[in-house]
Design an enzyme around this catalytic site. Structure first.
Site, PDB file in Angstrom:
ATOM      1  N   VAL A 132     -12.277  -0.469   5.920  1.00  0.00           N
ATOM      2  CA  VAL A 132     -10.837  -0.640   6.768  1.00  0.00           C
ATOM      3  C   VAL A 132      -9.878  -0.636   6.797  1.00  0.00           C
ATOM      4  O   VAL A 132      -9.828  -0.529   4.871  1.00  0.00           O
ATOM      5  CB  VAL A 132     -10.800  -1.568   7.156  1.00  0.00           C
ATOM      6  CG1 VAL A 132     -10.075  -2.786   8.391  1.00  0.00           C
ATOM      7  CG2 VAL A 132     -12.386  -2.233   7.786  1.00  0.00           C
ATOM      8  N   THR A 133      -8.879   0.656   6.200  1.00  0.00           N
ATOM      9  CA  THR A 133      -8.015   0.787   5.476  1.00  0.00           C
ATOM     10  C   THR A 133      -6.313   0.970   6.358  1.00  0.00           C
ATOM     11  O   THR A 133      -6.281   0.919   7.544  1.00  0.00           O
ATOM     12  CB  THR A 133      -7.811   1.688   5.245  1.00  0.00           C
ATOM     13  OG1 THR A 133      -8.392   3.307   5.649  1.00  0.00           O
ATOM     14  CG2 THR A 133      -9.255   2.074   3.902  1.00  0.00           C
ATOM     15  N   TRP A 180      -7.755  -6.678   5.163  1.00  0.00           N
ATOM     16  CA  TRP A 180      -6.341  -6.933   5.472  1.00  0.00           C
ATOM     17  C   TRP A 180      -5.794  -7.433   6.702  1.00  0.00           C
ATOM     18  O   TRP A 180      -6.249  -7.572   7.790  1.00  0.00           O
ATOM     19  CB  TRP A 180      -5.030  -5.152   6.066  1.00  0.00           C
ATOM     20  CG  TRP A 180      -5.281  -4.266   5.236  1.00  0.00           C
ATOM     21  CD1 TRP A 180      -6.179  -3.355   4.888  1.00  0.00           C
ATOM     22  CD2 TRP A 180      -5.092  -4.210   3.780  1.00  0.00           C
ATOM     23  NE1 TRP A 180      -5.957  -2.169   3.717  1.00  0.00           N
ATOM     24  CE2 TRP A 180      -4.886  -3.178   3.626  1.00  0.00           C
ATOM     25  CE3 TRP A 180      -3.442  -4.700   3.046  1.00  0.00           C
ATOM     26  CZ2 TRP A 180      -4.490  -2.720   2.057  1.00  0.00           C
ATOM     27  CZ3 TRP A 180      -3.143  -4.214   2.727  1.00  0.00           C
ATOM     28  CH2 TRP A 180      -3.232  -3.542   1.708  1.00  0.00           C
ATOM     29  N   GLU A 193      -5.080   8.279   8.495  1.00  0.00           N
ATOM     30  CA  GLU A 193      -4.882   9.019   7.369  1.00  0.00           C
ATOM     31  C   GLU A 193      -3.765   9.377   7.285  1.00  0.00           C
ATOM     32  O   GLU A 193      -3.313   9.984   8.257  1.00  0.00           O
ATOM     33  CB  GLU A 193      -5.941  10.444   7.494  1.00  0.00           C
ATOM     34  CG  GLU A 193      -5.689  11.740   6.828  1.00  0.00           C
ATOM     35  CD  GLU A 193      -5.670  11.245   5.289  1.00  0.00           C
ATOM     36  OE1 GLU A 193      -4.663  11.210   4.085  1.00  0.00           O
ATOM     37  OE2 GLU A 193      -7.234  10.359   5.051  1.00  0.00           O
ATOM     38  N   SER A 194      -2.691   8.395   6.283  1.00  0.00           N
ATOM     39  CA  SER A 194      -2.072   8.715   5.745  1.00  0.00           C
ATOM     40  C   SER A 194      -0.850  10.225   6.191  1.00  0.00           C
ATOM     41  O   SER A 194      -0.408  10.519   6.734  1.00  0.00           O
ATOM     42  CB  SER A 194      -0.868   7.964   5.022  1.00  0.00           C
ATOM     43  OG  SER A 194      -1.804   8.396   3.256  1.00  0.00           O
ATOM     44  N   CYS A 201       0.451  -1.215   0.237  1.00  0.00           N
ATOM     45  CA  CYS A 201       0.039  -0.070   0.047  1.00  0.00           C
ATOM     46  C   CYS A 201       0.694   1.071  -0.522  1.00  0.00           C
ATOM     47  O   CYS A 201       1.370   1.634   1.402  1.00  0.00           O
ATOM     48  CB  CYS A 201      -0.898  -0.159   0.966  1.00  0.00           C
ATOM     49  SG  CYS A 201      -2.169   1.730   1.316  1.00  0.00           S
ATOM     50  N   TYR A 221      -5.211   5.329  -9.058  1.00  0.00           N
ATOM     51  CA  TYR A 221      -6.896   4.542  -9.091  1.00  0.00           C
ATOM     52  C   TYR A 221      -7.722   5.030  -9.832  1.00  0.00           C
ATOM     53  O   TYR A 221      -8.316   4.335  -9.722  1.00  0.00           O
ATOM     54  CB  TYR A 221      -6.598   4.769  -7.243  1.00  0.00           C
ATOM     55  CG  TYR A 221      -5.605   3.747  -6.084  1.00  0.00           C
ATOM     56  CD1 TYR A 221      -5.748   2.177  -5.802  1.00  0.00           C
ATOM     57  CD2 TYR A 221      -4.562   4.614  -5.990  1.00  0.00           C
ATOM     58  CE1 TYR A 221      -4.854   1.875  -4.977  1.00  0.00           C
ATOM     59  CE2 TYR A 221      -3.471   3.973  -5.360  1.00  0.00           C
ATOM     60  CZ  TYR A 221      -3.533   2.503  -4.622  1.00  0.00           C
ATOM     61  OH  TYR A 221      -3.128   2.129  -3.402  1.00  0.00           O
TER      62      TYR A 221
END
Length: 325
Positions: A124-125, A90, A141-142, A57, A188
């Site tokens: 679900v990330t 995941w 949140e990256s 990811c 994406y």
């Protein structure tokens, strides 16, 4: 792909949002902050936090890079997800270079979401920043996690390098916005598009943005001048995946990154940055993307390339620009 509905995992639900065939990325759900001042519920303490990530990811990859750049490996533990087709979301375990969850013993990431919000409905990330003390998700949140890793852990981090300095923030934000829309999310929007018009719209913006970044890197060593910033590492995570998965699988095939003189040399320099290559695991990247059944229905995983990192280890020419590390 599945999603959670009222706190339960539903493998048949589709978490993707499509409007007129266009993929729309949803907002992250958990947005608490760790602050350098330690004036909130989440204080910057060594050993308190844990990252749930996946090598395949790119959003999670950002957090691994900042954990490495800031010398936070000893302070923030990590669990690596399996690069599979995710029928249950995941998953963690001793498989294909992934790891078990040594903090909570979760098999699936959705268990962390349910533990935080028993009624949660949504995607679900990864990445997930977890608070071991309170037993909840801090943030998923990256973009916000890397900012916290960059600035919140003074006295805990191994170094005080600042990748979002005050004097450059306006330009970093402008570049980030263009790169996110055109490249990070743009690939994406190509790969997940469900109409020809949606695909071509995303495709055109993607390559226009890559051309813009190529021109920018013809004038200067990094995206925002003569030093690496957050903007470089956000672009890097997409560039390093481009030729092995986005170009062939997501139909981002006008050009390969290898054909851009400045982007390709820039990519090699960042890949060769101390500690960064170990955060790039091509076996997970290739397997993880090709396991996405709605873009690769056969589930066949490419056997090659034999050494995807070979070209990235070659010399680069970026030293022709003066630079401050």
């Amino acid at each position: 792909m599945g999603m959670m509905i009222a706190g339960k995992w539903d493998a048949d639900a589709d978490a993707r949002t499509l409007v007129d065939g266009r993929f729309i990325r949803k907002e992250s759900a958990f947005r608490s902050r760790i602050t350098a001042e330690g004036d909130g519920a989440f204080k910057p303490e060594a050993g308190r936090y844990h990252l749930y990530v996946a090598y395949n990811c790119p959003w999670a990859h950002r957090t691994l890079i900042f954990r490495k750049l800031k010398g936070l490996e000893a302070a923030i533990s990590v669990s690596i997800a399996i690069p599979n087709d995710r029928p249950n979301g995941w998953e963690f375990g001793d498989d294909r270079g992934a790891t078990r969850d040594a903090v909570n013993g979760f098999t699936y990431l959705h268990q962390a979401y349910a533990a935080t919000d028993p009624g949660y409905t949504g995607s679900v990330t990864v990445p997930v920043l977890w608070d071991k003390r309170r037993g909840v998700i801090v943030n998923n949140e990256s973009a916000e996690i890397i900012r916290m890793l960059n600035s919140a852990f003074r006295g805990v981090a191994g170094n005080d390098d600042d990748y979002y300095p005050a004097e450059l923030r306006a330009e970093i934000d402008r570049v980030n916005d263009a790169v996110y829309r055109g490249v990070n999310n743009g690939v994406y929007r190509c790969g997940f598009a469900r109409t020809q018009a949606a695909y071509e719209e995303a495709f055109d913006l993607l390559f226009a943005t890559l051309d813009e970044m190529e021109a920018r890197l013809a004038r200067q060593r990094y995206l925002v001048g003569d030093r690496t910033t957050e903007a470089d590492w956000r672009l890097f995570c997409s560039l390093v995946r481009f030729d092995v998965v986005y170009n062939p699988l997501f139909k981002c095939n006008e050009r390969a990154i290898a054909s851009y003189p400045n982007l390709s040399n820039y990519l090699r320099e960042l890949y060769q940055w101390p500690g960064i290559a170990e955060t790039v695991v091509f076996s997970h990247i290739i397997r993880g993307y090709y396991a996405i059944r709605f873009v690769n229905p056969t589930g066949i995983i490419p056997k090659g390339p034999r050494d995807p990192a070979a070209a990235l280890r070659a010399p680069h020419d970026r030293a022709r620009f003066a630079a401050a590390a």
